[in-house]
Write an enzyme that holds these catalytic residues in place. Sequence first.
Site, PDB file in Angstrom:
ATOM      1  N   HIS A 128       0.263  -1.136   0.205  1.00 39.28           N
ATOM      2  CA  HIS A 128       0.163  -0.034  -0.108  1.00 39.28           C
ATOM      3  C   HIS A 128       1.148   1.168  -0.078  1.00 39.28           C
ATOM      4  CE1 HIS A 128      -2.638   3.642   1.761  1.00 39.28           C
ATOM      5  NE2 HIS A 128      -3.821   1.669   1.521  1.00 39.28           N
ATOM      6  N   ASP A 205       3.312  -4.770   8.350  1.00 39.76           N
ATOM      7  CA  ASP A 205       1.945  -3.725   8.013  1.00 39.76           C
ATOM      8  C   ASP A 205       0.711  -4.772   8.258  1.00 39.76           C
ATOM      9  OD1 ASP A 205      -0.531  -1.833   7.584  1.00 39.76           O
ATOM     10  OD2 ASP A 205       0.634  -1.460   4.678  1.00 39.76           O
ATOM     11  N   GLN A 208      -4.616  -4.684   6.912  1.00 36.20           N
ATOM     12  CA  GLN A 208      -4.838  -5.910   6.625  1.00 36.20           C
ATOM     13  C   GLN A 208      -5.527  -7.325   7.315  1.00 36.20           C
ATOM     14  OE1 GLN A 208      -7.833  -5.039   4.139  1.00 36.20           O
ATOM     15  NE2 GLN A 208      -6.905  -3.276   4.403  1.00 36.20           N
ATOM     16  N   LYS A 231     -10.145  -1.013  11.213  1.00 37.72           N
ATOM     17  CA  LYS A 231     -10.334  -2.180  10.002  1.00 37.72           C
ATOM     18  C   LYS A 231     -10.748  -2.943  10.840  1.00 37.72           C
ATOM     19  CE  LYS A 231      -7.056  -0.242   6.840  1.00 37.72           C
ATOM     20  NZ  LYS A 231      -7.775   0.252   5.241  1.00 37.72           N
ATOM     21  N   CYS A 369      -4.756   2.383  -4.079  1.00 37.07           N
ATOM     22  CA  CYS A 369      -3.566   3.098  -3.063  1.00 37.07           C
ATOM     23  C   CYS A 369      -2.239   1.857  -3.352  1.00 37.07           C
ATOM     24  CB  CYS A 369      -4.129   3.200  -0.988  1.00 37.07           C
ATOM     25  SG  CYS A 369      -4.799   5.246  -1.452  1.00 37.07           S
TER      26      CYS A 369
END
Lengths: 411, 143
Positions: A128, A205, A208, A231, A369
């Site tokens: 991303h 990261d 997700q 999220k 993104c």
Amino acid sequence: MDLAVMQYSVDKIRADFPILKQMIRKYPLVYFDNGATTQKPVKVIEAVDRYYLTINSNIHRGVHYLSNEATDAFEQARKRVATFINAPESREVIFTKGTTESINLVANSLAGFLLKEGDEVMVTEMEHHANIVPWQMVCERVGAKLKVVPISDSGELLVESLDSLLTERVKIIAFAHVSNVLGTINPVQEICAKAHERGILTLVDGAQGIAHQTVDVQSLGCDFYVFSGHKMYAPMGTGVLWGKASLLESMPPYQGGGEMIDKVSFTGTTYNVIPYKFEAGTPDVGGVIGLMAAIDYLTEIDFGSALEYEEGVMHYAYESLKQIEGLRFIGDAKRRTGVISFILNGAHPYDVGSILDHQGIAVRTGHHCAQPLMDRFAIPGTVRASFSIYNTREEVDKLVAGLKVAANMLL
Amino acid sequence: MNAVDEKGLAIASEFEMFDEWMDKYNYLIELGKSLPLIDEKDKTTSNLISGCQSRVWLSANYENGKVYFKGDSDAIITKGIVSVLIRSMDGAGVDDIIASELDWLDNTGLKEHLSPTRSNGLVAMIKQMKLYAMAFKVKYENK
């Protein structure tokens, strides 16, 4: 399927999310944009409400009752987050406003401290922008170079390429736990092991990852794990940076201000201990308390079986979408979760998304993104359906029917 | 009322006839197909209006006091709206284009595609059409 999953009642879960009862353009809402943000259960909304109705006050500095109550709740949340990701110590949990800020914090703190001219930062082709641009900016500042780990056509990292890419110049590798476009689950442990053999730091990261995997930062073996609350059913504007205490202690602060100081004079300032050193300014206390409520909610409903249920829905979606003529998946990794990206041959994702929207179906379209990844596949964007613990097979059927309408109109 | 908005009102009334969104969009897609397409050779970076979601190309010519537009988009719905906008302004004088308020777009039911947050290039396109008109006015009419 174990008993817990069989007993998982999606109707009961859906009742916890009032927004799902809405009609959108005369159709019942079908929400498949969970990768962008999940909806919030009543418990989270009520926790935030309760905070503002009963204990709102600034934390860590008051002598009065409310300030103590708010501080206690905030620090309680820190402990709850630590337990949720199995962090060894709660002082390793730093509250931020989201994944993006967490990555910026690490990148900027490391710039000049660890990262110097001639060094390299490694990211991957599937990142991303939030895990590319902050690194690009600090690289430019210190004269370091950004390097990229390539991926295969199926959307999997070419892990073997790390052996030659991870040279002594590389100081940190930053990569997604789960790709926000491809859904690929990266082999975090393997990558971290390879990096650590060479003394390279690792940042995962988890934007997700956090809502689709049970995360154990110790078994993953990374140095930093970052994610957003919004999220994972928590309020907007909440995020976490988890880092190893020894590292965080040695790193310089990112932003200056209140709370992060020990002693200030015009000749110099000494800094507070972690986590406070990295929490300049007044945080989103209500949001963090909402994040705690989200963790409590997930624990209460048995997050593990909720995830198994969600996997089932995603798998059903994958099989159903496969039946649509002219539909091409972008990303076909063996280990995947959370999102399915695809294009309808001959139709622009914007058109497909607009026509689904008119049928009350929320998906995400565009480059997500991740422009370098779109370039890799030579496409302008994708249609992305992303899943959650409250989605149903009936909703998948509606998505498929909606796509057939779109295909009829557009092709 | 200026000539652009007058023409626009007539176009909007075409859209007001549809009760069903699907009929409206089918019509829009047809309009997209009838758009005076920009020449492939004119699909240059300087004629590209890049949105986050879709891309729009626009070119303009000035002939005998009137402005003529051509355009294209990679998304067909966007292209349909490009076509609507071009129909309202094509062949208009520079002053009419500059003065146009485009309020009639509210009546088309397509307004959501013209929200700045949609980022499909259309908002920037409207601005670009007016900029062309202003540039032509300065170049050819301010004697």
